[in-house]
Design an enzyme around this catalytic site. Structure first.
Site, PDB file in Angstrom:
ATOM      1  N   ASP A 159    -105.254  86.927 -11.309  1.00  0.00           N
ATOM      2  CA  ASP A 159    -104.521  86.348 -12.349  1.00  0.00           C
ATOM      3  C   ASP A 159    -103.399  87.094 -12.740  1.00  0.00           C
ATOM      4  OD1 ASP A 159    -104.915  84.121 -14.406  1.00  0.00           O
ATOM      5  OD2 ASP A 159    -104.694  85.919 -15.855  1.00  0.00           O
TER       6      ASP A 159
ATOM      7  N   GLU B 127    -101.320  84.989  -8.670  1.00  0.00           N
ATOM      8  CA  GLU B 127    -100.157  84.413  -9.351  1.00  0.00           C
ATOM      9  C   GLU B 127     -98.967  85.298  -9.350  1.00  0.00           C
ATOM     10  OE1 GLU B 127    -101.715  81.410 -12.746  1.00  0.00           O
ATOM     11  OE2 GLU B 127    -102.233  83.627 -13.181  1.00  0.00           O
TER      12      GLU B 127
END
Length: 590
Positions: free
Chosen positions: A408, A437
């Protein structure tokens, strides 16, 4: 308060700044005393005194460098005794090197005849281990060693015993759990000693087919609750790890659901949204709250609300192992969604209680960095934070057989940490997938050090979610731009961009390449964030018939599968699942 200390801080190994509120003047010759561990007294030298409205600031110097691990107090005749705050020591030159500990035995390491407890707390003057059993407690003072380690071997069989630490920093004692805890009571209230022999079972890694390159993967994202909480389906363990592996579940029309649906879908990797212990679901009554879980509480403990037995600390461990083993038996690998970039609440976290200010990145003005937009950024560049992150990735592979990590907000993690994760995890499991990400978040880390998509050339064995593919194929995802179409929703002006993204954004074709190879491109049009693909079409192509939208859905899913790169699908994307317009459903319910 008049005639009192406002603050006493260690500014350098032998330099102290004291600020007091009182009527002193330059002629006042009362000495400042430094008391060490309540028995050694030293008169400090006053090097500078500066008045301000209502008080004075003093720069003091000790004749010796102050070693961490002691309780220091400042005394001035007529004023109250005040503890010296040593938190600034984490920023002293050489701190990380001096106090780095490279052992693999932090936490509670169980043996039938004894258990070893180790905690890294270099600023602390004292750590007490509290063992809780049968309504009574034992308090045991731990021994301080080099590197800021507090250690204690406790004799006896401590299997399943709960424990906490009482850590004294800057004269204040707080009760905290173990940052390296492997087991936990409900809601992370206490840590638990785990005997891993009790939950030993084959993880079936030998049943997995060969996996040689990322572009051979087909990733499917879901969460434990999203897959198993449909009230129309007959799950024996809804919302639990065991629900994920229940066989024979059917829809009302007799189609396979849950585990059977996943197994027959043709995917290679099942990406599970957070399965580590997170904060915002009550583990005593899980059905009362829903949350995706991007609010970490314990990095080495599975989420307790997913356990079949909510009160048994072993249940969550055993059930997750069964989940992984069962999917492995069917040739499907498990990817774990990890959030190492922030925690639920920095000031209340175990990390802040054990080593104040060390684990979190700060701005130049002292405020917490907030590149995560969640109130705090974990300081991965600090050596013992980096170690914790790497240790966690190793632990989940060795203990649970995890086959990949989705990071993340990966740009909040520094490149050196990402490279060490790659080095250590691939040494254990060469076929592991690492991706995340790659948005360039505004964290207090030089842009060249961030594990962002813009630095993909520095991380050639990491893949990144390709937002260019997403936005070119379907159009923007933000709520104020939902009506804008992408190429496969009818915007012909995206034709050249579509060519670029279709080949994995790795060729200098129309636009400069983003990646070194297609192995770095996660091709996706939908994930848990924002609205679904079908909801996007309702906004951008609402004038089209339902049948036309279904054709577009099939077209986009086909292109996602066939484009150069790594196809990624969110649960329900393949059949046009809708969130009914909810663009931020992280706590919206099952």
């Amino acid at each position: 308060m008049k005639d009192s200390f406002l603050s006493c801080k260690l500014m350098a190994p032998s330099e102290i700044k004291v600020i007091i509120n009182g009527p002193l003047n330059k002629e006042d010759n009362r000495p400042f005393l430094l008391i060490t561990d309540s028995d050694n007294i030293e008169t400090l030298r006053v090097e500078k005194m500066t008045p301000f409205s209502g008080g004075w600031s003093y720069d003091l110097r000790s004749y010796n460098e102050l070693e961490l691990g002691h309780q220091y107090d400042i005394v001035l005749d007529g004023f109250s005794r005040y503890p010296l705050e040593v938190t600034n020591a984490i920023n002293f030159p050489g701190f990380d090197k001096k106090y780095f500990y490279d052992g693999d035995d932090l936490g509670a390491i169980y043996h039938p005849a004894r258990t070893s407890f180790k905690l890294w707390a270099p600023l602390a003057s004292q750590v007490i281990l509290r063992l809780d059993e049968g309504g009574s407690s034992r308090l045991l003072v731990m021994n301080r060693h080099s590197n800021g380690i507090y250690h204690l071997n406790v004799a006896g069989d401590l299997d399943g015993i709960s424990y906490v630490y009482i850590v004294t920093n800057n004269g204040i004692a707080v009760i905290t759990t173990d940052p390296y805890a492997f087991g936990s009571t409900q809601n992370g209230e206490k840590s638990v000693v785990i005997n891993f022999d009790k939950v030993a079972l084959p993880l079936n890694g030998d049943k997995l087919p060969p996996f040689k390159k990322y572009t051979d993967a087909i990733i499917y994202e879901t969460s434990v609750r999203d897959l198993t909480m449909d009230p129309l389906l007959d799950f024996e363990h809804p919302g639990r790890f065991l629900g994920m592996i229940q066989k024979g579940v059917k829809t009302q029309k007799g189609y396979p659901a849950g585990f059977d649906y996943i197994v027959n879908s043709g995917i290679t990797h099942l990406q599970l949204m957070p399965i580590y212990d997170f904060q915002t679901v009550d583990e005593r009554e899980p059905a009362r709250f829903y949350n995706w879980g991007y609010d970490p509480q314990q990095y080495f403990v599975p989420e307790g609300s997913f356990a079949s037995d909510l009160t048994n600390p072993y249940s969550r461990i055993r059930d997750l192992k069964l989940l992984v083993a069962t999917y492995h038996e069917q040739g499907i690998r498990i990817v774990m969604d990890v959030v190492f970039n922030h925690v639920y609440h920095a000031h209340l976290s175990v990390f802040e209680k054990v080593v104040p200010t060390y684990y979190f990145r700060r701005r130049k003005d002292g405020r917490l960095s907030n590149g995560s937009f969640c109130g705090n950024d974990v300081a991965s560049e600090r050596l013992m934070v980096r170690k914790l992150i790497v240790d966690a990735t190793i632990y989940w592979i060795k203990t649970f057989g995890i086959d990949g990590y989705r990071f993340d907000l990966m740009s909040n993690i520094d490149i050196a940490t990402a490279r060490l994760i790659e080095q250590t995890t691939k040494a254990i499991k060469p076929e592991i997938m690492l991706y995340g990400e790659g948005w360039n978040m505004p964290t207090e880390l030089p842009e060249g050090d961030r594990s962002s998509m813009f630095n993909s050339d520095k991380l050639p064995n990491f893949a990144f979610f390709n937002d260019s593919f997403r936005d070119t194929v379907k159009g923007p995802t933000m709520d104020d731009r939902l009506k804008e179409r992408g190429y496969l929703l009818g915007a012909s002006s995206f034709r050249l961009g579509f060519k670029f993204t279709f080949v994995g954004s790795c060729l200098d074709l129309i636009f400069p390449s983003k990646f070194a190879s297609a192995n770095q491109s996660i091709n996706y049009v939908e994930c848990h964030d924002n609205g679904t693909l079908f909801d996007k079409m309702l906004a951008s192509n609402g004038n089209e018939s339902y049948q036309v939208r279904l054709k577009r859905l099939r077209l986009i899913n086909s292109v996602t599968m066939l484009a150069f790169g790594i196809p990624f699908f969110h649960m329900g994307q393949e059949v046009g699942l809708s969130k009914n317009g909810d663009l931020n459903s992280y706590k919206s319910g099952d």
